[in-house]
Design an enzyme around this catalytic site. Structure first.
Site, PDB file in Angstrom:
ATOM      1  N   ALA A  60       0.847  -1.182   0.000  1.00  0.00           N
ATOM      2  CA  ALA A  60       0.000   0.000   0.000  1.00  0.00           C
ATOM      3  C   ALA A  60       0.889   1.241   0.000  1.00  0.00           C
ATOM      4  CB  ALA A  60      -0.907  -0.006   1.224  1.00  0.00           C
ATOM      5  N   GLY A 103       0.202  -4.990   1.053  1.00  0.00           N
ATOM      6  CA  GLY A 103      -1.037  -4.968   0.295  1.00  0.00           C
ATOM      7  C   GLY A 103      -0.876  -5.515  -1.108  1.00  0.00           C
ATOM      8  N   GLU A 106      -1.294  -9.173  -0.683  1.00  0.00           N
ATOM      9  CA  GLU A 106      -2.708  -9.456  -0.413  1.00  0.00           C
ATOM     10  C   GLU A 106      -3.553  -9.336  -1.680  1.00  0.00           C
ATOM     11  OE1 GLU A 106      -3.584  -8.259   4.145  1.00  0.00           O
ATOM     12  OE2 GLU A 106      -2.780  -6.631   2.904  1.00  0.00           O
ATOM     13  N   GLU A 126       3.826  -5.852   7.632  1.00  0.00           N
ATOM     14  CA  GLU A 126       2.968  -4.894   8.334  1.00  0.00           C
ATOM     15  C   GLU A 126       3.310  -4.721   9.806  1.00  0.00           C
ATOM     16  OE1 GLU A 126       0.548  -6.105   4.729  1.00  0.00           O
ATOM     17  OE2 GLU A 126       1.888  -7.110   6.149  1.00  0.00           O
TER      18      GLU A 126
END
Length: 241
Positions: A60, A103, A106, A126
């Site tokens: 992200a 992310g 993911e 994370e």
């Protein structure tokens, strides 16, 4: 943000923020929601990739993530998008070259199938940034690689290279970078040979909760047994043999 290539039976989606290592920002999220809306209206296969430039998605966008508060977390910005990708009617395939982290990893987990190049790396850093892998890794990763391997990745942030990803069955194939997209399209070509309705119902059944079986399977088969395409395909098979 992203580039799109429309084909008759599939949509090719390429993450395109090379200056940010394809980090997933708000604009990318919005663009991918538009992709999902298009594939929900007109179900097709999807190939998702970062191209063959040596990066899939580095995670992200940390600059945006740092400024998000509790209400942003509860809005499920990335989690909601990845759940929508997972629920797309037809199969999806992530073709990963280089890092797929946070992310970005993911996002790859949300796809039905994953292949990668020999320079791919998967990881969930994370906890080192003071958050959890909150967009699907805490439940999708254990389902993919098993509880022990998933917990090690999630607890330590350790990265998994392509060879280990294959051994863990996180990916189904490892290829050279120059072969990535051709291999991905080859897999989708095989999917495209199937009855679209049978393929769609198969995905629905595989992703259904355990309590839906065997009833969902029986209803799906009953529907397919009355489908004209089933009759035509089986007739062609019998005529060839």
């Amino acid at each position: 943000m992203i580039r799109l290539e429309e084909r008759a039976d599939r949509l090719v989606v390429t993450l395109d923020r090379p200056d940010k290592r394809n980090a997933i920002d708000a604009d990318t999220v919005d663009a991918l929601h538009e992709v999902c809306a298009a594939l929900e209206r007109q179900p097709r296969l999807m190939l998702l990739t970062g191209g063959t430039g040596g990066v899939f998605a580095a995670g992200a966008d940390i600059a945006q993530l740092r400024d998000r508060g509790k209400l942003d977390a509860l809005a499920a910005i990335n989690q909601g998008l990845f759940a929508r990708i997972r629920a797309l009617p037809m199969p999806t395939l992530a073709a990963v070259d280089g890092p797929a982290l946070g992310g970005g990893a993911e996002l790859a987990y949300a796809c039905d199938l994953r292949i990668c190049t020999d320079r791919a790396v998967f990881g969930q850093p994370e906890v080192r940034l003071g958050i959890i892998a909150g967009a699907g890794a805490t439940y999708r990763l254990p389902a993919l690689v098993g509880e022990v391997a998933a917990k090690e990745m999630l607890f330590t942030g350790r990265r998994v290279d392509a060879a280990e990803a294959l051994a863990l069955r996180l990916v189904s194939r490892v290829v050279a970078p120059g072969e990535l997209l051709a291999t991905a399209h080859g897999i989708l070509d095989e999917c495209a040979k199937a009855s679209p309705l049978a393929l769609r119902l198969t995905k629905l059944a595989v992703d259904a909760p355990p309590g839906a079986h065997p009833r969902l399977d029986l209803v799906s088969q009953a529907l397919l047994f009355e489908d004209e395409e089933k009759q035509a395909r089986m007739t062609r098979f019998l005529e060839r043999h």
